[in-house]
Structure formats: structure tokens, C-alpha cells
Design an enzyme around this catalytic site. Sequence first.
Site, mmCIF file in Angstrom:
data_model
loop_
_atom_site.group_PDB
_atom_site.id
_atom_site.type_symbol
_atom_site.label_atom_id
_atom_site.label_comp_id
_atom_site.label_asym_id
_atom_site.label_seq_id
_atom_site.Cartn_x
_atom_site.Cartn_y
_atom_site.Cartn_z
ATOM 1 N N ALA A 60 0.800 -1.223 0.000
ATOM 2 C CA ALA A 60 0.000 0.000 0.000
ATOM 3 C C ALA A 60 0.835 1.277 0.000
ATOM 4 C CB ALA A 60 -0.923 0.011 1.217
ATOM 5 N N TYR A 61 2.134 1.177 0.221
ATOM 6 C CA TYR A 61 2.938 2.387 0.309
ATOM 7 C C TYR A 61 3.053 3.065 -1.064
ATOM 8 C CZ TYR A 61 4.557 0.832 4.943
ATOM 9 O OH TYR A 61 4.640 0.423 6.254
ATOM 10 N N SER A 62 2.581 4.288 -1.124
ATOM 11 C CA SER A 62 2.645 5.095 -2.360
ATOM 12 C C SER A 62 2.115 4.313 -3.556
ATOM 13 C CB SER A 62 4.077 5.580 -2.610
ATOM 14 O OG SER A 62 4.501 6.428 -1.578
#
Length: 326
Positions: A60-62
Amino acid sequence: MQTTRLGRTGLSVSRICLGCMTYGEPTRGSHAWTLDEQASRPLIRKALELGINFFDTANAYSDGSSEEIVGRVLREHARREEIVVATKVHFASRRAPNIGGLSRKAILFEIDASLRRLGMDYVDLYQIHRWDPHTPIEETMEALHDVVKSGKARYLGASSMHAWQFAKAQQVARAHGWTPFVSMQPELSLLYREEEREMLPLCRDQGVGVIPWSPLARGRLARPWGQSSSRMQTDAYGASLFDRTVQLDAPVAQALDALAARRGLPHAQLALAWVLQVPGVSAPIIGASKPQHLDDAVAALDLRLTAEEVAQLQAPYQPHPVVGFE
């Protein structure tokens, strides 16, 4: 660089884990403060040069760009067999049926998507990013076991949840002969110590490795109390964790200010040294947006706080509302 075994496994990890939420395209996802690939590369390379072999990211990061950047840099500058790559699954990239969560469908889709972005055949540690109240834990643990048995992950880990939930997941896995979790990623810092009540003793008793997130309280312990940064000003999640407890946190931060003045050392080194001395902690996950952040983290490994200093830092702490499980 100091290394340790992750829990009771044979996996050797550096005592500092580089958290890679910082590295991602600012135009993708919800974190405008992240560093793009050009700015991220020197920091990841410096971490490798300092002996850090443990890298933590998430699908989910960036919007997945963190995995893309980290994967490219590590493939170019590290031996795959020597590094430990961890990623996570749970949070949704968009609102749509079967996107996000810990269903069998979601897990088997997301592990393949993460491996494509990383450009790797497997991850060393595959972690559930939070508890999923909508999916039976039996379904989740069997799917994770199948990920391991397919060769796409070597070990399994979990992140912030109630201790009873973690114990239940472990029992379900063992009862069915499935792969249990070998690590727990809880929030832990001088400003948030609620996990010392149940989760950390459970992990110590069961031989589970502990890799705390936010050991510097999203930067609040990296500088004198009251100073800010561009990330703190735009970090909505950090605000949700700490804005409600400013009055409780101020005395703790001021004790750190006093110790930093007496020792003539950076706040970040002292705050991280405290986390490293908590029994059972394997490797705190640190963020680094500047080279000095990495230097401070490595310096903390050789910094020993006296019993009196630990007591002075801990004495002002008051119980906090439990946060970070959502």
C-alpha cells in the site's frame, strides 16, 4: 553492523531495519512527503553500505511505487541471498469488491502483485498489515501457509493488533499444521508504550521477533520538543496517533530533551537506543529521508543508556489510548 536472529528462526537480520514508506512517488498514494526514486536511491544504497540488510515495505505504500523503487535499487546493489526483504498485505489500493483485506482471494492476488513490483521471486517476510475482522482467521492463515509452501515467501509476520488476536492466529496455525508468524510489528516508542502490557511479553514468551514501527514517534522524538518538519506537517496518520496526547507526551519528550543536553547527543540516537534496549526487540524500523538519519540509527547501536537514564526517560509516561490497530 550488529545482527540478530529474527525470533527463533535462523534468519539473520541487521539490528536496524530500514522502513521504506519514505520511498515512493509523491504523486501516487496518500503521502505527499515521500521521496521519488532519484532522491531515494542514495539513501537505500547508504543503508546497504552501513550493513543494513533488512528492508520493510508494503503493497500500500505510495500505491505500490515503494516496492518498485526498493526492488530496483536492491536488485542493482545487493546480493539477494544476503538481504531480507519484507512486505505487507491488507490495506486497499482502491475501493472495489475483493480489494484489500485478508481473504484468500486478496492474499493470493497481492503476493503476486508485490513480487511483480519488487522484481523478485520471493519475499523473505510476508506480513499481515493489520487484523481483518471480516475474514475468518482460518481462511487467512491457510492462505498465508499456501504462500509459504508455494515458495513465494520464506516466513510470515504480523503487525499491530490485540494480543488475543495474535495468540488466536498462532493457535489456529499450529492446530492445523500451518505456518505460524515468526515476527510482530507493533508500535513502540518513548511516547507510546502500551504494547509493553501484553504484546511484548507474549512475543518474548513465544520466541517471536519484535520489529517495532515508529520508534521515533513519526519524527517527534528526532528533534527538540516543539520543533516540526515538513513530513510532520503533512502526515495525517501521524497526527491521528499523537495529536490527541500532546499533553501526556510533553513531559516524556522534555525528559529526552534534558538527557540530550546532558549527554551532548542527538535526540534520535537516545530515543532509538531506548527502543533497542527493550527486552525482546529484534530490530526497530527506522525511516530515513536524510543520510544523517541513517548515521544516527547506526550510532544508537553502540549507545548504552544507564538504568538511571532509562528510569528518567520512562518515569513521566502515562497510559495512552490504544491506537494504530485500524
